[in-house]
Design a protein around this motif. Structure first.
Motif, PDB file in Angstrom:
ATOM      1  N   LEU A  12       0.783  -1.149   0.070  1.00 54.61           N
ATOM      2  CA  LEU A  12      -0.195  -0.095   0.045  1.00 54.61           C
ATOM      3  C   LEU A  12       0.990   1.279  -0.010  1.00 54.61           C
ATOM      4  O   LEU A  12       0.699   2.248  -0.785  1.00 54.61           O
ATOM      5  CB  LEU A  12      -0.768   0.088   1.331  1.00 54.61           C
ATOM      6  CG  LEU A  12      -2.323  -0.528   1.111  1.00 54.61           C
ATOM      7  CD1 LEU A  12      -2.352  -1.963   0.662  1.00 54.61           C
ATOM      8  CD2 LEU A  12      -3.095  -0.238   2.022  1.00 54.61           C
ATOM      9  N   LEU A  13       1.898   1.124   0.747  1.00 52.30           N
ATOM     10  CA  LEU A  13       2.835   2.311   0.675  1.00 52.30           C
ATOM     11  C   LEU A  13       3.348   2.535  -0.548  1.00 52.30           C
ATOM     12  O   LEU A  13       3.307   3.968  -0.866  1.00 52.30           O
ATOM     13  CB  LEU A  13       4.116   2.174   1.937  1.00 52.30           C
ATOM     14  CG  LEU A  13       4.968   3.319   2.091  1.00 52.30           C
ATOM     15  CD1 LEU A  13       4.105   4.514   2.672  1.00 52.30           C
ATOM     16  CD2 LEU A  13       5.895   3.004   3.208  1.00 52.30           C
ATOM     17  N   GLU A  24      -7.502  19.972   4.509  1.00 47.25           N
ATOM     18  CA  GLU A  24      -5.964  20.151   4.543  1.00 47.25           C
ATOM     19  C   GLU A  24      -5.295  18.766   4.397  1.00 47.25           C
ATOM     20  O   GLU A  24      -4.612  18.668   3.430  1.00 47.25           O
ATOM     21  CB  GLU A  24      -5.586  20.820   5.625  1.00 47.25           C
ATOM     22  CG  GLU A  24      -6.083  22.237   5.814  1.00 47.25           C
ATOM     23  CD  GLU A  24      -5.466  23.037   6.970  1.00 47.25           C
ATOM     24  OE1 GLU A  24      -4.565  22.562   7.748  1.00 47.25           O
ATOM     25  OE2 GLU A  24      -5.711  24.211   7.066  1.00 47.25           O
ATOM     26  N   GLN A  25      -5.916  17.534   4.954  1.00 46.17           N
ATOM     27  CA  GLN A  25      -5.418  16.502   5.104  1.00 46.17           C
ATOM     28  C   GLN A  25      -5.847  15.680   3.773  1.00 46.17           C
ATOM     29  O   GLN A  25      -6.985  15.718   3.567  1.00 46.17           O
ATOM     30  CB  GLN A  25      -5.257  15.483   6.364  1.00 46.17           C
ATOM     31  CG  GLN A  25      -4.681  16.224   7.510  1.00 46.17           C
ATOM     32  CD  GLN A  25      -4.922  15.737   8.978  1.00 46.17           C
ATOM     33  OE1 GLN A  25      -5.926  14.979   9.049  1.00 46.17           O
ATOM     34  NE2 GLN A  25      -4.012  15.554   9.470  1.00 46.17           N
ATOM     35  N   PRO A  26      -4.828  14.660   3.200  1.00 43.25           N
ATOM     36  CA  PRO A  26      -5.278  14.030   2.086  1.00 43.25           C
ATOM     37  C   PRO A  26      -6.317  13.060   2.284  1.00 43.25           C
ATOM     38  O   PRO A  26      -6.439  12.477   3.570  1.00 43.25           O
ATOM     39  CB  PRO A  26      -4.223  13.231   1.659  1.00 43.25           C
ATOM     40  CG  PRO A  26      -2.972  14.192   1.949  1.00 43.25           C
ATOM     41  CD  PRO A  26      -3.416  14.623   3.382  1.00 43.25           C
ATOM     42  N   ILE A  27      -7.351  12.648   1.354  1.00 43.83           N
ATOM     43  CA  ILE A  27      -8.154  11.443   1.588  1.00 43.83           C
ATOM     44  C   ILE A  27      -7.566  10.494   0.699  1.00 43.83           C
ATOM     45  O   ILE A  27      -6.987  10.693  -0.302  1.00 43.83           O
ATOM     46  CB  ILE A  27      -9.711  11.971   0.700  1.00 43.83           C
ATOM     47  CG1 ILE A  27     -10.049  13.199   1.451  1.00 43.83           C
ATOM     48  CG2 ILE A  27     -10.505  10.983   0.657  1.00 43.83           C
ATOM     49  CD1 ILE A  27     -11.118  13.962   0.431  1.00 43.83           C
ATOM     50  N   GLN A  28      -7.612   9.247   1.107  1.00 43.69           N
ATOM     51  CA  GLN A  28      -6.476   8.219   0.418  1.00 43.69           C
ATOM     52  C   GLN A  28      -7.713   6.967   0.318  1.00 43.69           C
ATOM     53  O   GLN A  28      -8.659   6.637   1.049  1.00 43.69           O
ATOM     54  CB  GLN A  28      -5.522   7.597   1.279  1.00 43.69           C
ATOM     55  CG  GLN A  28      -5.840   6.972   2.589  1.00 43.69           C
ATOM     56  CD  GLN A  28      -4.558   6.539   3.162  1.00 43.69           C
ATOM     57  OE1 GLN A  28      -3.475   6.698   2.782  1.00 43.69           O
ATOM     58  NE2 GLN A  28      -4.677   5.943   4.192  1.00 43.69           N
ATOM     59  N   SER A  29      -7.587   6.390  -0.763  1.00 49.55           N
ATOM     60  CA  SER A  29      -8.363   4.993  -1.359  1.00 49.55           C
ATOM     61  C   SER A  29      -7.328   4.154  -1.878  1.00 49.55           C
ATOM     62  O   SER A  29      -6.295   4.510  -2.506  1.00 49.55           O
ATOM     63  CB  SER A  29      -9.341   5.543  -2.215  1.00 49.55           C
ATOM     64  OG  SER A  29      -9.049   5.791  -3.504  1.00 49.55           O
ATOM     65  N   CYS A  30      -7.500   2.974  -1.877  1.00 47.20           N
ATOM     66  CA  CYS A  30      -6.931   1.880  -2.332  1.00 47.20           C
ATOM     67  C   CYS A  30      -7.892   0.748  -2.981  1.00 47.20           C
ATOM     68  O   CYS A  30      -8.319   0.248  -2.265  1.00 47.20           O
ATOM     69  CB  CYS A  30      -5.706   1.176  -1.441  1.00 47.20           C
ATOM     70  SG  CYS A  30      -4.775   0.021  -2.097  1.00 47.20           S
ATOM     71  N   LEU A  31      -7.463   0.310  -4.061  1.00 51.01           N
ATOM     72  CA  LEU A  31      -8.175  -0.681  -4.865  1.00 51.01           C
ATOM     73  C   LEU A  31      -7.046  -1.881  -4.983  1.00 51.01           C
ATOM     74  O   LEU A  31      -5.933  -1.612  -5.844  1.00 51.01           O
ATOM     75  CB  LEU A  31      -8.681  -0.223  -6.183  1.00 51.01           C
ATOM     76  CG  LEU A  31      -9.348   1.104  -6.046  1.00 51.01           C
ATOM     77  CD1 LEU A  31      -9.866   1.745  -7.309  1.00 51.01           C
ATOM     78  CD2 LEU A  31     -10.812   0.891  -5.248  1.00 51.01           C
ATOM     79  N   LEU A  38      -9.948  20.563  -6.970  1.00 45.37           N
ATOM     80  CA  LEU A  38      -9.669  18.824  -6.849  1.00 45.37           C
ATOM     81  C   LEU A  38      -8.204  18.545  -7.266  1.00 45.37           C
ATOM     82  O   LEU A  38      -7.593  18.662  -8.406  1.00 45.37           O
ATOM     83  CB  LEU A  38     -10.538  17.801  -7.320  1.00 45.37           C
ATOM     84  CG  LEU A  38     -10.140  16.342  -7.251  1.00 45.37           C
ATOM     85  CD1 LEU A  38      -9.972  15.951  -5.783  1.00 45.37           C
ATOM     86  CD2 LEU A  38     -11.136  15.516  -8.167  1.00 45.37           C
ATOM     87  N   THR A  39      -7.208  18.096  -6.325  1.00 47.86           N
ATOM     88  CA  THR A  39      -5.818  17.510  -6.964  1.00 47.86           C
ATOM     89  C   THR A  39      -5.953  16.055  -6.578  1.00 47.86           C
ATOM     90  O   THR A  39      -6.467  15.458  -5.383  1.00 47.86           O
ATOM     91  CB  THR A  39      -4.608  17.837  -5.751  1.00 47.86           C
ATOM     92  OG1 THR A  39      -4.769  19.346  -6.244  1.00 47.86           O
ATOM     93  CG2 THR A  39      -3.421  17.277  -6.421  1.00 47.86           C
ATOM     94  N   PHE A  40      -5.858  15.269  -7.733  1.00 46.74           N
ATOM     95  CA  PHE A  40      -6.127  13.918  -7.817  1.00 46.74           C
ATOM     96  C   PHE A  40      -4.710  13.073  -8.019  1.00 46.74           C
ATOM     97  O   PHE A  40      -4.352  13.104  -9.329  1.00 46.74           O
ATOM     98  CB  PHE A  40      -7.205  13.456  -8.733  1.00 46.74           C
ATOM     99  CG  PHE A  40      -7.476  11.881  -8.751  1.00 46.74           C
ATOM    100  CD1 PHE A  40      -8.362  11.442  -7.513  1.00 46.74           C
ATOM    101  CD2 PHE A  40      -7.131  11.072  -9.591  1.00 46.74           C
ATOM    102  CE1 PHE A  40      -8.812  10.367  -7.585  1.00 46.74           C
ATOM    103  CE2 PHE A  40      -7.438   9.874  -9.629  1.00 46.74           C
ATOM    104  CZ  PHE A  40      -8.114   9.381  -8.702  1.00 46.74           C
ATOM    105  N   THR A  41      -4.274  12.318  -7.190  1.00 44.45           N
ATOM    106  CA  THR A  41      -2.963  11.741  -7.381  1.00 44.45           C
ATOM    107  C   THR A  41      -3.064  10.167  -7.552  1.00 44.45           C
ATOM    108  O   THR A  41      -3.564   9.619  -6.530  1.00 44.45           O
ATOM    109  CB  THR A  41      -1.992  12.077  -6.348  1.00 44.45           C
ATOM    110  OG1 THR A  41      -1.516  13.445  -6.276  1.00 44.45           O
ATOM    111  CG2 THR A  41      -0.686  11.161  -6.355  1.00 44.45           C
ATOM    112  N   MET A  42      -2.858   9.584  -8.489  1.00 50.13           N
ATOM    113  CA  MET A  42      -3.006   8.041  -8.686  1.00 50.13           C
ATOM    114  C   MET A  42      -1.616   7.546  -8.680  1.00 50.13           C
ATOM    115  O   MET A  42      -0.848   7.855  -9.621  1.00 50.13           O
ATOM    116  CB  MET A  42      -3.947   7.676  -9.947  1.00 50.13           C
ATOM    117  CG  MET A  42      -3.875   6.213  -9.961  1.00 50.13           C
ATOM    118  SD  MET A  42      -4.908   5.730 -11.497  1.00 50.13           S
ATOM    119  CE  MET A  42      -6.468   6.171 -10.826  1.00 50.13           C
ATOM    120  N   THR A 101      -5.231   8.125  -4.529  1.00 46.12           N
ATOM    121  CA  THR A 101      -5.731   6.652  -4.818  1.00 46.12           C
ATOM    122  C   THR A 101      -4.459   5.929  -5.246  1.00 46.12           C
ATOM    123  O   THR A 101      -3.888   6.041  -6.205  1.00 46.12           O
ATOM    124  CB  THR A 101      -6.597   6.836  -5.994  1.00 46.12           C
ATOM    125  OG1 THR A 101      -7.868   7.464  -5.687  1.00 46.12           O
ATOM    126  CG2 THR A 101      -7.125   5.506  -6.467  1.00 46.12           C
ATOM    127  N   GLY A 102      -4.322   4.750  -4.651  1.00 49.38           N
ATOM    128  CA  GLY A 102      -3.185   3.689  -5.028  1.00 49.38           C
ATOM    129  C   GLY A 102      -3.819   2.498  -5.659  1.00 49.38           C
ATOM    130  O   GLY A 102      -4.913   1.886  -5.008  1.00 49.38           O
TER     131      GLY A 102
END
Length: 386
Positions: free
Chosen positions: A33-34, A119-126, A180-184, A153-154
């Motif tokens: 995940l990291l 301020e703090q990121p929202i995270q998701s993992c598939l 929206l900043t969206f990092t994949m 999103t990871g």
């Protein structure tokens, strides 16, 4: 484009029990995940979501302004999400969208409430946990008027998993004056086939900033997210850093359509082939004035491999300003000699140039994610892939 035989994969019966937190996963999976940008310590995250094979196993918000849940729960709560669900992506586009429509396993629903500055990121993992599993997910992201958020999103395999298929539908809605900043970050393995299908709209004064990182092997990936800028003074920006090792086949790019005046967009892709094939597409369409867009495709071939750079500009009105740069080649010998003259050997000089080429500072990523990406680059260099 290449097809994937979905009959090779198991699309039923791979559900998992819920977990209380990402820190309850075994250490090997936490490391996976990291490497996809998702941290197990949720104290510095506004919300977290984890999909494992065919079921959501963890979903929690730590911020009242952030609503996060499994897409199936959101469809029940919001009467089918009629204004959002399958409104930007055609469910009959291809076999992959039809599979996701007919047999939905899950996916995340993220809503950031109007005016909230998260301020703090929202995270998701598939995650693909089981071997040769096929995963159908549908994600909906809504950033309401005046809100701001960063979603990481990871997408990853579990430790030891080698093969599978990920079919992901994502629809983004950036409302008036929202950002929206969206990092994949993709962390797949050698025998995974990946078919994301993504689209979004950006309204007046809105900003959509996309970061994409792929440094690990993947068998076959095809993605071409499309963003429509439907509001005046809207901004869209895509930054991608991509490495294709031997046997990887990547057909990817970004598409932006500017449909309102005073819009700006930028697409920048930096790609390296160390033996794989990269088809790097980029499209900017401008159909209102004034509009300004820039497209940049830079590719390095280290050893064998192939890179196709396909930039496309489409302007339909007098007054639009569109530009592009595209280059594919090797590291310039004079750059290597310059560094060697300052005490580096040839391998050290090459590594220094490659690290600079893959620099992610422009993305403005959180420190923990930047360190994870740096670790992946170090692993690539240590393995001799670069």
């Amino acid at each position: 484009m290449r097809d994937v035989d979905l009959k090779q994969f198991e699309f039923k019966g791979r559900e998992h029990e819920a977990i209380t937190g990402l820190d309850t996963l075994d250490k090997a999976d936490q490391e996976q995940l990291l490497m996809a940008g998702v941290v197990s310590d949720e104290s510095n995250r506004s919300a977290s979501y984890l999909q494992m094979d065919h079921s959501a196993v963890h979903c929690r918000s730590h911020n009242d302004a952030v609503e996060i849940m499994d897409i199936k729960d959101a469809l029940k709560k919001y009467d089918g999400l009629k204004d959002y669900f399958w409104t930007l992506v055609d469910k009959d586009k291809d076999d992959y969208t039809r599979s996701a429509a007919e047999n939905l396993h899950g996916g995340y629903f993220i809503r950031v409430k109007a005016g909230a500055k998260v301020e703090q990121p929202i995270q998701s993992c598939l995650m693909l946990k089981s071997e040769q599993v096929g995963q159908n997910v549908h994600n909906i992201v809504i950033i309401e008027e005046g809100a701001e958020a960063h979603i990481i999103t990871g997408c990853s395999v579990a430790h030891g998993t080698q093969g599978g298929a990920h079919l992901g539908i994502s629809e983004f809605f950036v409302e008036k004056n929202a950002s929206l900043t969206f990092t994949m970050v993709h962390n797949w393995s050698d025998n995974v086939a990946v078919r994301p299908r993504s689209a979004g709209i950006v309204k007046e004064g809105g900003k959509f900033l996309s970061n994409y990182v792929l440094l690990k092997p993947v068998r076959d990936l095809q993605m071409y997210p499309s963003i429509r800028m439907v509001g005046e003074d809207s901004v869209a920006r895509f930054n991608s850093v991509i490495v294709a090792p031997e046997d990887s086949y990547l057909d990817m790019g970004n598409r932006v359509i500017m449909e309102a005046p005073n819009t700006r967009c930028e697409i920048i892709a930096r790609t390296i082939s160390t033996g794989g094939t990269i088809i790097n597409r980029g499209h900017i369409g401008a159909h209102a004035v004034p509009a300004k867009g820039h497209l940049e495709c830079q590719g390095l071939i280290l050893g064998n491999g192939r890179i196709h750079a396909i930039p496309e500009l489409d302007g339909s009105l007098e007054g639009v300003e569109l530009s592009h740069e595209a280059s594919v080649g090797k590291i310039a010998q004079e750059e290597i000699e310059y560094l060697m003259a300052r005490g580096l050997d040839e391998d050290e000089a090459t590594s220094t140039i490659v690290r600079g080429f893959l620099n992610t500072d422009i993305m403005g990523l959180p420190d923990v994610l930047t360190k994870a990406i740096d670790k992946q680059i170090e692993e690539l260099q240590a393995s001799g892939a670069m």
